[in-house]
Design a protein around this motif. Structure first.
Motif, PDB file in Angstrom:
ATOM      1  N   UNK A 106       0.792  -1.222   0.000  1.00 54.59           N
ATOM      2  CA  UNK A 106       0.000   0.000   0.000  1.00 54.59           C
ATOM      3  C   UNK A 106       0.827   1.276   0.000  1.00 54.59           C
ATOM      4  N   UNK A 107       2.109   1.166  -0.375  1.00 58.77           N
ATOM      5  CA  UNK A 107       2.996   2.340  -0.397  1.00 58.77           C
ATOM      6  C   UNK A 107       2.917   3.054  -1.741  1.00 58.77           C
ATOM      7  N   UNK A 108       2.934   4.373  -1.772  1.00 57.96           N
ATOM      8  CA  UNK A 108       3.060   5.084  -3.043  1.00 57.96           C
ATOM      9  C   UNK A 108       4.410   4.754  -3.671  1.00 57.96           C
ATOM     10  N   UNK A 109       4.435   4.478  -4.983  1.00 60.62           N
ATOM     11  CA  UNK A 109       5.659   4.034  -5.651  1.00 60.62           C
ATOM     12  C   UNK A 109       5.950   4.928  -6.856  1.00 60.62           C
ATOM     13  N   UNK A 110       7.180   5.413  -6.922  1.00 59.57           N
ATOM     14  CA  UNK A 110       7.677   6.196  -8.049  1.00 59.57           C
ATOM     15  C   UNK A 110       8.789   5.413  -8.730  1.00 59.57           C
ATOM     16  N   UNK A 111       8.781   5.397 -10.069  1.00 66.64           N
ATOM     17  CA  UNK A 111       9.878   4.830 -10.844  1.00 66.64           C
ATOM     18  C   UNK A 111      10.412   5.925 -11.756  1.00 66.64           C
ATOM     19  N   UNK A 149      10.505   9.762 -16.845  1.00 70.70           N
ATOM     20  CA  UNK A 149      11.719   9.588 -17.643  1.00 70.70           C
ATOM     21  C   UNK A 149      12.851  10.376 -16.982  1.00 70.70           C
ATOM     22  N   UNK A 150      13.797   9.669 -16.396  1.00 68.89           N
ATOM     23  CA  UNK A 150      14.873  10.329 -15.653  1.00 68.89           C
ATOM     24  C   UNK A 150      15.815  11.104 -16.572  1.00 68.89           C
ATOM     25  N   UNK A 151      15.925  10.717 -17.846  1.00 70.36           N
ATOM     26  CA  UNK A 151      16.827  11.452 -18.739  1.00 70.36           C
ATOM     27  C   UNK A 151      16.323  12.864 -18.991  1.00 70.36           C
ATOM     28  N   UNK A 152      15.035  13.100 -18.778  1.00 72.31           N
ATOM     29  CA  UNK A 152      14.474  14.450 -18.890  1.00 72.31           C
ATOM     30  C   UNK A 152      14.405  15.107 -17.518  1.00 72.31           C
ATOM     31  N   UNK A 153      13.716  14.472 -16.578  1.00 69.32           N
ATOM     32  CA  UNK A 153      13.523  15.065 -15.255  1.00 69.32           C
ATOM     33  C   UNK A 153      14.829  15.223 -14.499  1.00 69.32           C
ATOM     34  N   UNK A 154      15.777  14.302 -14.747  1.00 65.81           N
ATOM     35  CA  UNK A 154      17.052  14.329 -14.036  1.00 65.81           C
ATOM     36  C   UNK A 154      18.220  14.696 -14.906  1.00 65.81           C
ATOM     37  N   UNK A 155      17.948  15.372 -16.029  1.00 64.37           N
ATOM     38  CA  UNK A 155      19.055  15.783 -16.906  1.00 64.37           C
ATOM     39  C   UNK A 155      20.101  16.557 -16.113  1.00 64.37           C
ATOM     40  N   UNK A 156      19.648  17.477 -15.276  1.00 60.87           N
ATOM     41  CA  UNK A 156      20.536  18.139 -14.325  1.00 60.87           C
ATOM     42  C   UNK A 156      20.503  17.331 -13.032  1.00 60.87           C
ATOM     43  N   UNK A 157      21.611  16.685 -12.633  1.00 63.63           N
ATOM     44  CA  UNK A 157      21.593  15.875 -11.410  1.00 63.63           C
ATOM     45  C   UNK A 157      21.131  16.655 -10.180  1.00 63.63           C
ATOM     46  N   UNK A 158      21.425  17.954 -10.140  1.00 66.81           N
ATOM     47  CA  UNK A 158      21.024  18.762  -9.002  1.00 66.81           C
ATOM     48  C   UNK A 158      19.531  19.020  -8.929  1.00 66.81           C
ATOM     49  N   UNK A 159      18.809  18.640  -9.971  1.00 66.82           N
ATOM     50  CA  UNK A 159      17.352  18.808 -10.006  1.00 66.82           C
ATOM     51  C   UNK A 159      16.633  17.596  -9.421  1.00 66.82           C
ATOM     52  N   UNK A 160      17.332  16.454  -9.293  1.00 71.46           N
ATOM     53  CA  UNK A 160      16.644  15.211  -8.952  1.00 71.46           C
ATOM     54  C   UNK A 160      16.074  15.232  -7.539  1.00 71.46           C
ATOM     55  N   UNK A 161      16.848  15.670  -6.563  1.00 71.76           N
ATOM     56  CA  UNK A 161      16.339  15.656  -5.186  1.00 71.76           C
ATOM     57  C   UNK A 161      15.134  16.584  -5.026  1.00 71.76           C
ATOM     58  N   UNK A 162      15.256  17.870  -5.370  1.00 74.66           N
ATOM     59  CA  UNK A 162      14.094  18.738  -5.142  1.00 74.66           C
ATOM     60  C   UNK A 162      12.963  18.525  -6.125  1.00 74.66           C
ATOM     61  N   UNK A 163      13.292  18.242  -7.402  1.00 76.28           N
ATOM     62  CA  UNK A 163      12.272  18.225  -8.439  1.00 76.28           C
ATOM     63  C   UNK A 163      11.638  16.872  -8.693  1.00 76.28           C
ATOM     64  N   UNK A 164      12.278  15.790  -8.244  1.00 75.44           N
ATOM     65  CA  UNK A 164      11.754  14.440  -8.490  1.00 75.44           C
ATOM     66  C   UNK A 164      11.475  13.730  -7.168  1.00 75.44           C
ATOM     67  N   UNK A 218      12.026  14.581  -3.760  1.00 79.13           N
ATOM     68  CA  UNK A 218      11.329  15.329  -2.712  1.00 79.13           C
ATOM     69  C   UNK A 218       9.902  15.663  -3.134  1.00 79.13           C
ATOM     70  N   UNK A 219       9.728  15.999  -4.403  1.00 83.45           N
ATOM     71  CA  UNK A 219       8.396  16.349  -4.889  1.00 83.45           C
ATOM     72  C   UNK A 219       7.427  15.187  -4.706  1.00 83.45           C
ATOM     73  N   UNK A 258      10.735   4.391  -3.921  1.00 84.18           N
ATOM     74  CA  UNK A 258      11.113   5.001  -5.184  1.00 84.18           C
ATOM     75  C   UNK A 258      12.268   4.241  -5.828  1.00 84.18           C
ATOM     76  N   UNK A 259      12.196   4.097  -7.147  1.00 81.89           N
ATOM     77  CA  UNK A 259      13.315   3.617  -7.951  1.00 81.89           C
ATOM     78  C   UNK A 259      13.865   4.834  -8.683  1.00 81.89           C
TER      79      UNK A 259
END
Length: 298
Positions: free
Chosen positions: A35-40, A65-80, A82-83, A94-95
């Motif tokens: 019953x956990x929310x799951x992000x891939x 798609x991590x190649x878009x959302x995480x193109x900038x590695x510094x965006x992954x924590x706040x934008x993917x 943590x969000x 999360x994966x």
């Protein structure tokens, strides 16, 4: 029975598609069943095969798609990450695959800093993040760094505590490496508080080949960096600008002590904003000052 740890950060080493699917599908299905929310968040090429392996369970999973959302590695924590975790009060799962074959040498130090800082960003939170690594294609030093940034490593059927795990702050500082020098011919403009408006005009004019919205993003990012130099360094700094193919590069240097390792997205909102706006953010701090370089393409 031992209590479940509040947060876990694990690396999954895989060597082919079936290996990847076996490890991630099991992890995702266990989360859905609990019953956990799951992000891939993985490269797009891996999403369709994973959906197929999960079957109907995939409808209960959020894919990015991590190649878009995480193109900038510094965006992954706040934008993917943590969000997603902020959207639920439940224990999350999360994966996240921030490093894949094709990441450049320029991006790589920011990738390692990201992985190290996940451990501090999520400390005490209720959830688990599984980070797949293509052990069949990535260089050995990347896998060594994965062992340093993840307290637990899964390799086949083996799930072990990593003997190489390193203090996140120390590892992030290890990758605080000097940036390549700007090319000959790069524009250079000293600035102070009285010339901030002029700096914004310079950036807008230099970046005119980008889409209008991208120009606005770059102006906003450089203004934030220059303002930070004025407020927290010596009250002045230097802006340098050049192009690398279709990418506009802007660099702000000052004599300040710079940002802590959390510059990748864990400190003030302004620095988070810079990472969210730009395709890549690199920073280097030394005894003589701080340089922050941002990249933004069409």
């Amino acid at each position: 029975m031992n209590p479940v740890a509040p947060f876990a950060h694990e690396a999954l080493f895989y060597r082919d598609e079936d290996d990847f699917l076996t490890g991630t599908a099991r992890f995702v299905a266990d989360g859905v069943e609990a019953g956990e929310p799951v992000l891939v968040a993985v490269p797009e090429v891996s999403i369709a095969p994973l959906r197929a392996r999960l079957g109907g369970t995939a409808d209960q999973v959020h894919f990015i798609d991590m190649t878009e959302a995480g193109r900038n590695p510094g965006r992954i924590i706040p934008g993917v990450l943590m969000a997603f975790s902020a959207s639920t009060q439940q224990r999350f799962r999360m994966v996240g695959e921030p490093i894949w074959p094709g990441r450049t040498e320029l991006e790589y130090p920011a990738c390692v800093q990201h992985e190290a800082l996940v451990n501090t960003a999520f400390e005490g939170r209720r959830g688990v993040i599984l980070c797949p690594y293509d052990a069949g294609a990535l260089p050995g030093h990347v896998l060594d760094d994965a062992k340093r940034t993840h307290p637990v490593v899964i390799d086949g059927e083996r799930r072990v505590a990593s003997e190489w795990y390193t203090d996140p702050a120390g590892l992030a500082d290890l990758y605080n490496v000097p940036l390549p020098p700007p090319p000959l011919g790069a524009e250079e403009h000293p600035f102070t508080v009285g010339t901030l408006a002029h700096v914004r005009k310079l950036v807008a004019a230099f970046a005119h080949t980008l889409r209008r919205d991208r120009v606005e993003d770059l102006v906003l990012a450089v203004n934030e960096l220059a303002t930070n130099s004025i407020l927290h360094a010596s009250g002045r700094g230097v802006l340098r600008m050049w192009r690398e193919d279709d990418t506009v590069v802007c660099e702000v240097s000052d004599s300040g002590t710079g940002f802590p390792p959390s510059f990748t997205g864990l400190s003030g909102f302004g620095i988070v904003m810079v990472n969210l706006l730009c395709d890549l953010v690199r920073t280097h701090t030394s005894h003589s000052g701080t340089t922050v370089r941002v990249y933004l393409g069409r």
